[in-house]
Enzyme design. Structure first.
Site: not given
Ligand code: PMP
Length: 280
Positions: A34, A177, A201
Site C-alpha cells: 500500500y 522506527e 520504512l
Molecule cells: N515507518 C512506518 C512503519 C510507517 O508505517 C510509516 C507511515 N505511516 C512511516 C515510517 C512514515 O512514512 P511516511 O513519512 O512516508 O508517511
C-alpha cells in the site's frame, strides 16, 4: 460510515458498493502492498517519491505495477477535492486466486483499491506526546510497505494501552522506527535519524526533513541510535505523512526537553509547514 466515492479495479463507486472476493489474496494472506500520499489543496505531495516507493514495494513482492505514473496520477487526482488537507490510501494485492495456496497463483489480475480521506490534525502535534520503547517484533522486510501489519498493530496497541501515542521499536539495542512512523533525535545539538535499511520504512516525511535540514544548515546525521543514547536526547520526534512531525515529550516515563516541544522542533515544524505551503 461516510459513503464517499472510492476507486476499485477501474471503477469509481460509492464505498458501500466497493466489494472484493473473499478469495482475494489481500484478504486471505495480506498478500499486497500500500501507499499513503498526502494532498494539500488538491495537489498530491511528493507524488514521484511515493510512486518510487510503490514501485519498490511491488518489485519486492514480485507484482507488476498495474499502471503507469501518469495513470496513477489521473486515477488518484480524481478522488481529491480542491480544498483542505487530505490523503490517498491505495493498495494493490495479488488478486483473486481459485484456491487458497501460499505459492503464487499462475495468473491473477491484481486488485487495486484507492480512497481519499481528510487529514484530521493530530491532537498531540503542538503539545507533544508520550512514547515507549518496545522490542521490534516485525519481519526482515520493513522497507516494503506491506499491508500485512499485524506486528505493527499489536505494538501500537500495547503503547496505546499504556497511554502512549506511539511505540518506539528497538532491535538488538538500537532504535529502528515507530510502529507507524520514523524517528528523529537531537543529541548533542545534532539531528539524528537511523539510516535507510531493510529494518525501516523509507519515510517520505523523513526525506523532506533531511532536505530541509540540509538547506537550512541544521546539523544532521543519518546514523544508528542506541536506546541508551535516545534516553539522553534533548528532543525526540516521530514523523509520518498524516501526522507530520510529532514531538515526544515523555519517553519511557522520563520527560524529554522539559516536557514540552523543543526549539529544534519549533524551527523544523515552521520550516516544514512553509515547505508544504510552497508545494500546494
Ligand atoms: N515507518 C512506518 C512503519 C510507517 O508505517 C510509516 C507511515 N505511516 C512511516 C515510517 C512514515 O512514512 P511516511 O513519512 O512516508 O508517511
Amino acid at each position: 460510515m461516510e459513503n464517499k466515492t472510492v476507486y476499485l479495479n477501474g471503477q469509481y463507486l460509492p464505498l458501500n458498493e466497493a466489494k472484493i472476493s473473499v478469495m482475494d489474496r489481500g484478504f486471505l494472506f495480506g498478500d499486497g502492498i500500500y501507499e499513503v500520499i498526502p494532498a494539500y489543496r488538491g495537489k498530491l505531495f511528493r507524488f514521484q517519491e511515493h510512486m518510487e516507493r510503490l514501485e519498490n514495494s511491488l518489485n519486492n513482492i514480485r507484482l507488476i505495477n498495474p499502471y503507469s505514473r501518469e495513470q496513477w496520477l489521473e486515477i488518484l487526482t480524481a478522488l481529491l477535492s480542491s480544498s483542505g488537507d487530505q490523503y490517498i490510501y491505495l493498495q494493490v494485492t495479488r488478486g483473486v486466486a481459485p484456491k487458497r495456496d501460499h505459492a503464487f497463483p499462475e495468473k491473477t489480475e491484481p486488485t487495486v483499491f484507492a480512497m481519499c480521506s481528510n487529514i484530521v490534525p493530530f491532537e498531540g502535534r503542538d503539545s507533544g506526546v508520550k512514547a515507549m520503547s518496545l522490542d521490534d517484533s516485525r519481519w526482515e522486510l520493513c522497507h516494503v510497505k506491506a499491508t500485512t501489519l499485524l506486528a505493527n498493530i499489536l505494538l501500537r496497541q500495547q503503547a496505546v494501552e499504556q497511554g502512549c501515542a506511539e511505540a518506539v521499536l528497538v532491535k538488538e539495542g538500537y532504535v529502528t522506527e515507530g510502529a507507524a512512523s520514523n524517528i528523529f533525535a537531537v543529541i548533542d545539538g545534532v539531528l539524528i535519524t537511523p539510516p535507510k535499511s531493510s529494518e525501516i520504512l523509507p519515510g517520505i516525511t523523513r526525506d523532506v526533513i533531511l532536505e530541509i535540514a540540509k538547506e537550512n544548515h541544521i546539523p544532521y546525521s543519518e546514523e544508528v541510535i542506541s536506546l541508551e543514547a535516545l534516553k539522553t536526547a534533548s528532543e525526540i520526534w516521530l514523523t509520518s505523512s498524516t501526522r507530520e512531525i510529532i514531538p515526544v515529550v515523555e519517553f519511557d516515563d522520563q520527560k524529554v526537553s522539559g516536557g514540552k516541544p523543543g526549539p529544534v522542533w519549533q524551527n523544523m515544524n515552521r520550516l516544514f509547514q512553509a515547505y508544504k505551503q510552497s508545494q500546494s
